[in-house]
Design an enzyme around this catalytic site. Structure first.
Site, short mmCIF file in Angstrom:
data_model
loop_
_atom_site.label_atom_id
_atom_site.label_comp_id
_atom_site.label_asym_id
_atom_site.label_seq_id
_atom_site.Cartn_x
_atom_site.Cartn_y
_atom_site.Cartn_z
N GLU A 140 0.06 -1.25 -6.44
CA GLU A 140 -1.11 -1.03 -5.57
C GLU A 140 -0.81 -1.38 -4.12
O GLU A 140 -1.73 -1.64 -3.34
CB GLU A 140 -2.33 -1.82 -6.07
CG GLU A 140 -2.59 -1.73 -7.56
CD GLU A 140 -2.92 -0.32 -8.05
OE1 GLU A 140 -2.96 0.60 -7.22
OE2 GLU A 140 -3.13 -0.15 -9.26
N GLY A 151 -8.67 19.41 -0.26
CA GLY A 151 -10.04 19.90 -0.31
C GLY A 151 -10.22 21.32 0.21
O GLY A 151 -11.35 21.83 0.25
N ARG A 186 3.33 2.01 5.83
CA ARG A 186 2.81 3.38 5.69
C ARG A 186 2.17 3.84 6.99
O ARG A 186 1.42 3.09 7.63
CB ARG A 186 1.76 3.44 4.58
CG ARG A 186 2.28 3.13 3.20
CD ARG A 186 1.14 3.01 2.19
NE ARG A 186 0.49 4.28 1.94
CZ ARG A 186 -0.80 4.52 2.10
NH1 ARG A 186 -1.61 3.57 2.57
NH2 ARG A 186 -1.31 5.70 1.83
N ASP A 195 0.68 8.48 -4.43
CA ASP A 195 0.85 8.59 -5.87
C ASP A 195 1.47 9.95 -6.18
O ASP A 195 0.96 10.98 -5.71
CB ASP A 195 -0.49 8.47 -6.60
CG ASP A 195 -0.97 7.05 -6.72
OD1 ASP A 195 -0.13 6.13 -6.65
OD2 ASP A 195 -2.19 6.84 -6.90
N ASP A 233 -4.13 -1.44 -14.16
CA ASP A 233 -4.95 -0.26 -14.50
C ASP A 233 -6.27 -0.64 -15.12
O ASP A 233 -7.27 0.06 -14.92
CB ASP A 233 -4.17 0.63 -15.47
CG ASP A 233 -2.79 0.95 -14.94
OD1 ASP A 233 -2.64 1.93 -14.21
OD2 ASP A 233 -1.86 0.18 -15.24
N TRP A 255 -3.53 -1.22 -0.76
CA TRP A 255 -4.02 0.07 -0.27
C TRP A 255 -5.36 0.42 -0.90
O TRP A 255 -5.79 1.57 -0.89
CB TRP A 255 -2.99 1.18 -0.43
CG TRP A 255 -2.63 1.63 -1.83
CD1 TRP A 255 -3.11 1.16 -3.02
CD2 TRP A 255 -1.72 2.68 -2.15
NE1 TRP A 255 -2.54 1.84 -4.06
CE2 TRP A 255 -1.68 2.79 -3.58
CE3 TRP A 255 -0.91 3.54 -1.40
CZ2 TRP A 255 -0.88 3.71 -4.23
CZ3 TRP A 255 -0.12 4.46 -2.07
CH2 TRP A 255 -0.11 4.53 -3.46
#
Length: 525
Positions: free
Chosen positions: A191, A273, A256, A346, A466, A401
């Site tokens: 994560e 999108g 990042r 991811d 998770d 994140w």
């Protein structure tokens, strides 16, 4: 400003919790099968296509140990082809339904989907039904770099015992190497979650670099792809277009780049999108296939229009060109002499959530191969060209994140009962002299190794981030609680057997009522 050619880094983090043998539909094995055919195989195809044309993909692909072990298992290697065959048959039935209703456009699309599924079967067979080794082969050929992570993706900053963290890191490295034959130098913090002190432990286990959220380095406003953030930290003035040594350790951080990451991942302005792309949320009730496109911004699934692959993949190429121009502009505007722009996503975004993502990624690599101002590079190649003595040492802020770039996505009122129970079990493992794969363990002197391994495996499964994440999102019903309690009970059962075996040999072990309520209290029903 005179500067060297900018380096652009893409890290794809691949992870799923252990689901093989734990349910099928709607939650369980279906996840890994669907993502393998929609994300992992297309990514391998992208890497192979580029290599065929003499272009190294230069991507850093992180495979978590728990994912690699599942993908390498006989259960997956046999179950995945059966899944694809079943899906293909369902698509044939979809086509018959569409033709009966006169929906010829959807019927043609079903035929196209059938071809995609058949291609997946052939691709899986072509790599010997071994996805981790296929990635490893590309890494050995120099096309990509492989990274790994903690064994079961435990949320490291919230674990209270160093022994738990070390178990995640060290056992994870062993599992990953068993599955791939690769000795990794890059470590993905699960994560992207960091707290001061983790760097020394990770570096001590043989890793050279990791990835941090931008906020950890530069402060300022939190930016998360999981939702709108309100947290604002103190500005440090440090640019994110650089790499840094973390505190007094030898571990190097790649921050990042928030602007470039958001361009792809933002649910408000990100590429996925676009109205031409496949709509993720509308599935056929029989086959689970997705035959419609985003269409508009209204969000009404019943008004979605049929998907048009040719239009969608053309749009992906357009978006790739737009993204490369943004990368080049960001490099030109960087305030560092040797700009390093790092992005991390991811892997499952590419293909599973965003069907056209792998095609976008392949086109980005092709375009950057022709760029004069930016070079796509793996993290290790960046470090090969970097003098560690020239790097600034920083103490990053505690971060992730998640929403607000803190721990609240995983630690909140909903998940606190999980943490209470997990912290209690952490204490048990920490105080146990026998539950250690890296301390003064005397081998299998008393034929206890099977029990020790069983207890530690359930402990590792309990630590997976998770379960808390799925509770937070509410997208998997009671599945995360079922899984958490299953592994807690299995831990208790095997641990009790271990204690009995030790007692029978006159050896003391930590006193524990293994099924308490998570607060050191009453026995669980």
């Amino acid at each position: 400003m005179d500067r060297g050619q900018a380096k652009f880094v893409v890290v794809l983090h691949s992870h799923l919790p252990w689901v093989v043998g734990h349910g099928r539909w709607p939650f369980g094995e279906e996840w890994i099968y669907e993502i393998a055919w929609s994300s992992y195989l297309p990514l391998l195809r992208c890497i192979r296509n580029l290599a065929r044309d003499g272009i190294p993909a230069n991507l850093a692909v992180s495979l978590t140990p728990v994912l690699a072990e599942q993908l390498a298992s006989e259960a997956f290697r046999n179950g995945f082809p059966a899944y694809l065959k079943d899906r293909r048959q369902r698509v044939v039935e979809d086509r018959s339904e569409f033709l009966a209703k006169g929906q010829t456009e959807l019927a043609r699309l079903a035929s196209w989907m059938e071809e995609q599924l058949q291609a997946a079967v052939e691709a899986f067979d072509a790599i010997g039904r071994d996805i981790p080794m296929a990635f490893a082969d590309h890494a050995r050929a120099g096309s990509i770099e492989l990274m790994t992570s903690a064994a079961t993706h435990g949320y490291l900053p919230l674990l209270r015992r160093e022994k738990s963290v070390r178990l995640q890191v060290r056992v994870g490295r062993t599992i990953f190497m068993d599955a791939t034959g690769i000795s990794p130098v890059g470590f993905w913090l699960p994560e992207c979650a960091y707290k001061p002190g983790l760097e020394a432990l990770v570096a001590g286990e043989g890793y050279r670099y990791t990835v941090l959220d931008a906020m950890a380095i530069r402060g300022g406003k939190a930016v998360s792809h999981y939702g709108e953030s309100t947290r604002v930290g103190k500005e440090t003035g440090r640019p994110v277009e650089a790499v840094y040594l973390i505190d007094e350790s030898s571990l190097i951080a790649f921050p990042r780049h928030p602007g470039l990451c958001s361009q792809v991942w933002s649910k408000w302005s990100g590429y996925p999108g676009d109205f031409a792309y496949r709509e993720f949320h509308r599935q056929h009730p029989r086959s689970g296939m997705r035959y419609y496109r985003v269409t508009d911004s209204q969000g009404k699934l019943e008004t979605k229009q049929p998907y048009k692959p040719e239009t969608a993949f053309a749009r992906a190429r357009e978006h790739a060109a737009h993204f490369v121009s943004k990368v080049e502009r960001a490099a030109d505007e960087a305030k560092t002499v040797f700009p390093v722009l790092a992005t991390a996503f991811d892997t499952e975004l590419y293909g599973h959530w965003w069907f056209e993502g792998p095609a976008f990624l392949e086109e980005v690599v092709r375009l950057l191969a022709r760029s004069d101002s930016v070079q796509l590079s793996t993290p290790s190649r960046v470090l090969e060209a970097t003098d560690p003595e020239s790097l600034e040492r920083v103490v990053p802020a505690e971060s992730s994140w998640g929403v607000d770039c803190n721990h609240s996505t995983w630690l909140n009122d909903q998940t606190m009962p999980m943490w209470d129970k997990l912290w209690e079990i952490e204490e048990i493992v920490d105080q146990s002299w026998v539950l250690t794969p890296f301390g003064p363990w005397p081998g299998d002197l008393w034929n206890l190794q099977v029990l020790v391994d069983g207890v530690l495996r359930e402990f590792l499964m309990l630590m997976a981030s998770d379960w808390e994440f799925l509770v937070y999102t509410g997208t998997a019903g009671d599945y995360p609680w079922q899984r958490f309690e299953h592994h807690r009970r299995e831990f208790a059962r095997i641990y009790q057997n271990l204690r009995d075996a030790l007692c029978g040999r006159g050896l003391p072990e930590y006193r524990y009522s293994p099924l308490s309520n998570g607060k050191g209290g009453a026995q669980l029903e």
